[in-house]
Design a protein around this motif. Structure first.
Motif, mmCIF file in Angstrom:
data_model
loop_
_atom_site.group_PDB
_atom_site.id
_atom_site.type_symbol
_atom_site.label_atom_id
_atom_site.label_comp_id
_atom_site.label_asym_id
_atom_site.label_seq_id
_atom_site.Cartn_x
_atom_site.Cartn_y
_atom_site.Cartn_z
ATOM 1 N N ARG A 182 0.825 -1.205 0.000
ATOM 2 C CA ARG A 182 0.000 0.000 0.000
ATOM 3 C C ARG A 182 0.861 1.258 0.000
ATOM 4 O O ARG A 182 2.028 1.230 0.386
ATOM 5 N N LEU A 183 0.230 2.356 -0.417
ATOM 6 C CA LEU A 183 0.871 3.660 -0.417
ATOM 7 C C LEU A 183 0.036 4.632 0.421
ATOM 8 O O LEU A 183 -1.189 4.682 0.263
ATOM 9 N N PRO A 184 0.680 5.407 1.301
ATOM 10 C CA PRO A 184 -0.060 6.468 1.998
ATOM 11 C C PRO A 184 -0.252 7.650 1.047
ATOM 12 O O PRO A 184 0.710 8.187 0.507
ATOM 13 N N TYR A 187 -7.335 14.784 2.827
ATOM 14 C CA TYR A 187 -7.951 13.497 3.149
ATOM 15 C C TYR A 187 -6.895 12.424 2.930
ATOM 16 O O TYR A 187 -6.243 12.392 1.875
ATOM 17 N N TYR A 188 -6.707 11.542 3.921
ATOM 18 C CA TYR A 188 -5.625 10.564 3.866
ATOM 19 C C TYR A 188 -6.182 9.150 3.736
ATOM 20 O O TYR A 188 -7.160 8.781 4.395
ATOM 21 N N LEU A 189 -5.529 8.364 2.892
ATOM 22 C CA LEU A 189 -5.901 6.967 2.706
ATOM 23 C C LEU A 189 -4.649 6.117 2.514
ATOM 24 O O LEU A 189 -3.662 6.587 1.932
ATOM 25 N N MET A 190 -4.695 4.885 2.983
ATOM 26 C CA MET A 190 -3.700 3.886 2.617
ATOM 27 C C MET A 190 -4.279 3.133 1.419
ATOM 28 O O MET A 190 -5.278 2.417 1.540
ATOM 29 N N VAL A 191 -3.675 3.319 0.273
ATOM 30 C CA VAL A 191 -4.246 2.833 -0.981
ATOM 31 C C VAL A 191 -3.440 1.645 -1.502
ATOM 32 O O VAL A 191 -2.210 1.723 -1.611
#
Length: 273
Positions: free
Chosen positions: A15-17, A38-42
């Motif tokens: 994953r990428l932050p 807005y932050y996501l681990m994608v």
């Protein structure tokens, strides 16, 4: 295929932050300041279209609904293609500092650079067509045609919900060649962010009937300025899923274990900074 399940799992789980930041021009004039990001681990193997709903829901609180077009993304002015895997985009753009700060737009869609994705169904159809193309290249058309509707659904849903077992329970059928190699290797090579990709027929066998490796594929496919005397110049490195791959790696093994969910090897050749 050799059952290197741990390799498949490690690639799937990577994953990428990502930091999604609304472009200032899209912020509602009634707001006194720039909204938070807005932050996501994608997942690296995922696509921007899969996280679009979450990002859009967050950002819509801060935009003027009368000025909303289709959502799109950029990094430092480079529009991001929704049909490229997220990890591929990150590698192609030089593996920026993390968290990766992606800008979100709701106006001025860059139609010359990024084709529109009218609906989720269109995106899913594009994904399935790419798998079918890869199957044709590998000479797995018969297996693809024999799959039932539930198999196709498992592939789509496995990717959308990021469920490894659901996806690979079906995808394994497209990868399992027993002792036979693929007829051709489905691959795409990317040299620059603003260009397209290189794709051509390539057999996993050399003319001498020995197994081909990644180096053979590159020399056969990319412009001569990138190599000398049959070797890639030392100023470049080759990335697949963010991994610097040795050029002696057998191309059949890479195709079985390092292909993206669309069944293509997405190969980035980038200058070492």
């Amino acid at each position: 295929m050799a059952d290197d399940r741990e390799v498949l799992r490690e690639i799937w789980d990577a994953r990428l932050p990502v930091q999604f930041t609304l472009h200032p021009d899209d912020v509602n004039d009634q707001l006194s300041s720039q909204p938070d990001s807005y932050y996501l681990m994608v997942p690296r193997v995922s696509y921007l279209t899969i996280v679009t709903d979450k990002v859009s829901k967050f950002c819509m609180k801060y935009v003027d609904e009368n000025k909303v077009d289709d959502i799109w993304f950029d990094f430092e002015g480079q529009a991001l293609k929704w049909n490229y895997p997220i990890g591929l985009l990150y590698d192609l753009l030089g593996q920026p500092k993390l968290p990766w700060n992606i800008t979100v737009h709701f106006q001025n869609y860059p139609e010359e650079d990024v084709m529109r994705c009218a609906s989720k169904e269109v995106c899913e159809s594009y994904f399935m067509q790419t798998i079918k193309e890869a199957s044709m290249l590998k000479d797995r058309k018969e297996i693809m045609n024999q799959m039932q509707k539930n198999d196709h659904l498992a592939l789509r849903k496995g990717l959308l919900t990021h469920k490894f077992d659901q996806f690979w329970s079906v995808n394994r059928k497209l990868m399992n060649q027993g002792t036979n190699l693929f007829k051709n290797i489905p691959f795409r090579i990317y040299l620059r962010p603003d260009d397209g990709f290189i794709q051509r027929l390539f057999s996993p066998w050399t003319p001498e009937k020995t197994p081909a490796d990644l180096g053979h594929l590159l020399v056969d496919s990319i412009p001569s300025e990138y190599y000398q005397s049959g070797e890639l110049l030392s100023e470049y490195k080759v990335l697949i899923h963010g991994v610097d791959i040795p050029l002696t790696t057998p191309i059949q093994w890479l195709s079985e274990h390092f292909s993206h969910p669309d069944n293509f090897l997405h190969i980035v050749v980038i200058k070492i900074s």
